[in-house]
Design an enzyme around this catalytic site. Structure first.
Site, mmCIF file in Angstrom:
data_model
loop_
_atom_site.group_PDB
_atom_site.id
_atom_site.type_symbol
_atom_site.label_atom_id
_atom_site.label_comp_id
_atom_site.label_asym_id
_atom_site.label_seq_id
_atom_site.Cartn_x
_atom_site.Cartn_y
_atom_site.Cartn_z
ATOM 1 N N LYS A 1 18.565 -10.477 -13.493
ATOM 2 C CA LYS A 1 19.067 -10.207 -14.779
ATOM 3 C C LYS A 1 18.233 -8.954 -15.744
ATOM 4 O O LYS A 1 18.420 -7.804 -16.386
ATOM 5 C CB LYS A 1 18.535 -11.582 -15.605
ATOM 6 C CG LYS A 1 19.331 -11.649 -17.504
ATOM 7 C CD LYS A 1 19.949 -12.817 -18.051
ATOM 8 C CE LYS A 1 18.482 -14.163 -18.195
ATOM 9 N NZ LYS A 1 18.244 -13.180 -20.185
ATOM 10 N N SER A 2 17.013 -9.135 -14.862
ATOM 11 C CA SER A 2 15.469 -8.753 -15.566
ATOM 12 C C SER A 2 15.563 -6.806 -15.202
ATOM 13 O O SER A 2 16.180 -6.135 -16.246
ATOM 14 C CB SER A 2 14.559 -9.194 -15.316
ATOM 15 O OG SER A 2 14.200 -10.032 -16.171
ATOM 16 N N ARG B 1 16.976 -3.452 -17.330
ATOM 17 C CA ARG B 1 16.755 -2.136 -16.811
ATOM 18 C C ARG B 1 17.162 -0.981 -16.267
ATOM 19 O O ARG B 1 16.676 0.579 -16.454
ATOM 20 C CB ARG B 1 14.991 -2.307 -15.803
ATOM 21 C CG ARG B 1 14.505 -3.606 -17.565
ATOM 22 C CD ARG B 1 13.228 -4.130 -16.344
ATOM 23 N NE ARG B 1 12.496 -5.152 -16.958
ATOM 24 C CZ ARG B 1 12.283 -6.179 -17.707
ATOM 25 N NH1 ARG B 1 13.554 -6.607 -17.867
ATOM 26 N NH2 ARG B 1 11.548 -6.591 -18.659
ATOM 27 N N ARG C 1 14.561 -15.463 -33.609
ATOM 28 C CA ARG C 1 13.212 -14.894 -32.332
ATOM 29 C C ARG C 1 12.278 -14.254 -33.153
ATOM 30 O O ARG C 1 12.956 -13.177 -33.182
ATOM 31 C CB ARG C 1 13.208 -14.883 -31.224
ATOM 32 C CG ARG C 1 14.483 -16.241 -30.186
ATOM 33 C CD ARG C 1 15.592 -16.088 -29.397
ATOM 34 N NE ARG C 1 14.316 -15.703 -28.195
ATOM 35 C CZ ARG C 1 14.838 -15.131 -27.020
ATOM 36 N NH1 ARG C 1 16.040 -15.336 -26.985
ATOM 37 N NH2 ARG C 1 14.273 -14.916 -25.953
ATOM 38 N N GLN D 1 8.954 -7.941 -21.673
ATOM 39 C CA GLN D 1 9.906 -7.168 -22.690
ATOM 40 C C GLN D 1 8.656 -6.919 -23.728
ATOM 41 O O GLN D 1 8.850 -5.713 -24.234
ATOM 42 C CB GLN D 1 10.366 -8.281 -23.806
ATOM 43 C CG GLN D 1 11.439 -9.533 -22.553
ATOM 44 C CD GLN D 1 11.581 -10.309 -23.574
ATOM 45 O OE1 GLN D 1 11.673 -10.413 -24.996
ATOM 46 N NE2 GLN D 1 12.890 -10.781 -22.759
ATOM 47 N N ASP E 1 10.523 -18.903 -16.696
ATOM 48 C CA ASP E 1 11.742 -19.027 -17.039
ATOM 49 C C ASP E 1 11.867 -20.471 -15.786
ATOM 50 O O ASP E 1 13.060 -20.654 -15.997
ATOM 51 C CB ASP E 1 12.861 -18.026 -16.392
ATOM 52 C CG ASP E 1 12.941 -17.074 -17.354
ATOM 53 O OD1 ASP E 1 12.696 -17.485 -18.248
ATOM 54 O OD2 ASP E 1 13.444 -15.910 -17.241
ATOM 55 N N LYS F 1 11.763 -19.538 -27.365
ATOM 56 C CA LYS F 1 13.120 -18.742 -26.738
ATOM 57 C C LYS F 1 14.639 -19.294 -26.902
ATOM 58 O O LYS F 1 14.311 -19.530 -28.263
ATOM 59 C CB LYS F 1 12.877 -19.766 -24.825
ATOM 60 C CG LYS F 1 11.786 -18.782 -23.873
ATOM 61 C CD LYS F 1 11.944 -17.808 -23.085
ATOM 62 C CE LYS F 1 10.695 -17.330 -22.368
ATOM 63 N NZ LYS F 1 11.142 -16.084 -22.242
ATOM 64 N N ARG G 1 12.166 -24.667 -25.784
ATOM 65 C CA ARG G 1 12.514 -25.280 -24.589
ATOM 66 C C ARG G 1 11.290 -26.915 -24.009
ATOM 67 O O ARG G 1 12.249 -27.320 -23.731
ATOM 68 C CB ARG G 1 12.329 -24.472 -23.923
ATOM 69 C CG ARG G 1 13.786 -23.443 -23.383
ATOM 70 C CD ARG G 1 13.322 -22.674 -22.033
ATOM 71 N NE ARG G 1 14.366 -21.455 -22.760
ATOM 72 C CZ ARG G 1 14.710 -20.471 -21.695
ATOM 73 N NH1 ARG G 1 13.554 -19.777 -21.601
ATOM 74 N NH2 ARG G 1 16.084 -19.588 -22.106
ATOM 75 N N ARG H 1 19.040 -22.099 -19.142
ATOM 76 C CA ARG H 1 18.594 -22.510 -18.868
ATOM 77 C C ARG H 1 18.387 -24.574 -18.601
ATOM 78 O O ARG H 1 18.060 -25.256 -17.577
ATOM 79 C CB ARG H 1 16.546 -22.315 -18.473
ATOM 80 C CG ARG H 1 17.118 -20.945 -18.050
ATOM 81 C CD ARG H 1 15.777 -19.853 -17.575
ATOM 82 N NE ARG H 1 15.874 -18.138 -18.181
ATOM 83 C CZ ARG H 1 16.815 -17.409 -16.919
ATOM 84 N NH1 ARG H 1 16.913 -18.204 -15.623
ATOM 85 N NH2 ARG H 1 16.743 -16.559 -17.096
#
Length: 436
Positions: A23-24, A28, A126, A173, A323, A350, A354, A396
């Protein structure tokens, strides 16, 4: 996101799978390809909600991105470093913090153009000040709710000045937003982190031709100099180790299991999960190692382990497995002794809190977990009974609860199980495949 899944406990996992693209790296590849000169072709893209939000925002900025079809490569026609257009509408980042934070850095340096970023109800709560404040040190003009800390975020593009910025937390990030801003800032921009965070942005910028270097103790000082152009590339995205971690832990703790996960990214800033598995005494091996576009990859074979040891996660390793904390919390319930998660305050901001959510939901199975301000204390050797649990809309959490259900006696229900699609659209199909 509102569907319900039922899972029968006592089912072993057997087979081999490929997890979705990282995903990261998917985020990008889209962003850097959009500001490069020429074409960038992307293979292995994660076709899920968060990266698709990034693609949608970039289209509104004038980037030619075709409709992205699952499992098919596609080509972006880059606009160059200053070629993005002022959009006619608000940029909606959905539930994706990565989309919003990286775009804040990219757009703050688009001189003379104005932008508004928003997201869903969760994203708009957030913290965004951690990105806005360092960008303001470079001359960025960014505002939002609660003194710029929450979206919607308004950005007035400026000619930024390179400077030295120390980040209070090790966040890929935040670092990436500053580096993207630095591409269009005058002179040199330097980011100094308190601990190393995942480095996909640095690797990809270097592959595209950016003048970027890694300096200082343990690679915590990243320096980028503006003035050059990025050149379009062919990017092959490896499988996401954060997605693979659910199967790695499941195969370790569910009796009589054996799983082979193929073509997984093994970037050393992401493999903290393997360090913890070593501490636990997990039975795994890495096969078929190679390197593609600067990213190390390999296949991971995991078999059930007996007498797993308790573990502590704290300090500099946190950014390498942030994560994976939800699924490691599940693992800790089945280790001997007491395990502890420390220094993990970041998990409270998050998609959900979490720490609180994992404690609350696993306690329904019978887990003995104590919540602390910065982490969790988990008593091992639990005997789980069936339960009705809730992802609370966190992807997650949904997947971690699925693995926990396999260890429960009886049949469990997971509410809002569809949340998994945010990062792993085929998770439930893969679970069915491995358990049948």
């Amino acid at each position: 996101m509102n569907n319900i899944r039922t899972i029968k406990g006592g089912t072993k996992l057997k087979g081999k799978i490929k997890v979705p693209g990282d995903k990261s790296i998917s985020h990008r590849a889209l962003i850097i390809g959009s500001i490069a000169k020429g074409n960038t072709t992307i293979e292995g893209f994660l076709h899920s909600e968060d990266p698709l939000s990034t693609a949608d925002c970039l289209r509104k900025l004038g980037v030619n991105i075709p409709k992205i079809i699952k499992d098919e490569p596609f080509t972006i026609s880059g606009k160059g470093l200053d070629g993005l257009k002022e959009p006619k509408e608000i940029l909606n980042c959905g539930n994706s913090g990565t989309t919003m934070r990286l775009l804040m850095g990219l757009l703050a340096a688009q001189e003379g153009k104005n932008f508004i970023l928003t997201g869903d109800a969760s994203l708009n709560e957030r913290p965004m000040g951690r990105v806005g404040k360092p960008l303001s040190l470079m001359g960025g003009k960014i505002s939002g709710r609660e003194f710029g800390n929450k979206a919607p975020i308004s950005i007035n593009g400026e000619k930024l000045k390179g400077c030295v910025i120390g980040t209070p937390v090790a966040s890929a990030q935040v670092k990436s937003a500053i580096l993207l801003a630095g591409l269009n800032a005058s002179g040199t921009t330097s980011v100094i982190e308190p601990a190393s965070s995942r480095d996909h942005t640095e690797r990809m910028l270097k592959a595209f031709g950016a003048d970027i270097s890694i300096r200082g103790e343990l690679g915590r000082n990243i320096v980028i100099t503006s003035g050059g152009n990025l050149i379009g590339q062919r990017i092959l995205i490896p499988g996401d180790i954060s997605s693979a971690s659910f199967w790695m832990i499941a195969a370790s703790i569910v009796p009589n299991s054996e799983v082979l996960i193929q073509n997984v990214g093994l970037n050393p800033t992401r493999t903290g999960i393997l360090n913890v598995m070593d501490s636990m005494g997990c039975n795994y091996e890495i096969l078929d190692k190679s390197t593609i576009a600067g990213e190390p990859i390999g296949s991971i074979k995991v078999k059930t382990s007996n007498n797993l040891r308790s573990f502590t996660v704290e300090g500099d390793i946190l950014p390498k497995l942030i994560d994976e904390i939800p699924i490691l919390t599940v693992a800790a319930c089945f280790c001997s002794g007491v395990s502890e998660i420390k220094d993990a305050q970041e998990l409270r901001v998050k998609e959900t809190d979490r720490l609180k959510v994992m404690a609350r939901q696993l306690q329904k199975f019978g887990a003995k977990i104590t919540e602390k301000e910065d982490g969790l204390i988990i008593n091992g050797q639990s005997k789980f009974h069936s339960a009705e649990v809730d992802s609370e809309t966190d992807h997650r959490v949904a997947m971690s609860l699925a693995i926990a259900s396999l260890l429960a006696k009886g049949t469990s229900k997971i509410m809002r199980a569809g949340a998994a699609s945010v990062s792993y659209p085929t998770f439930w199909e893969e679970l069915d495949k491995l358990t049948n």
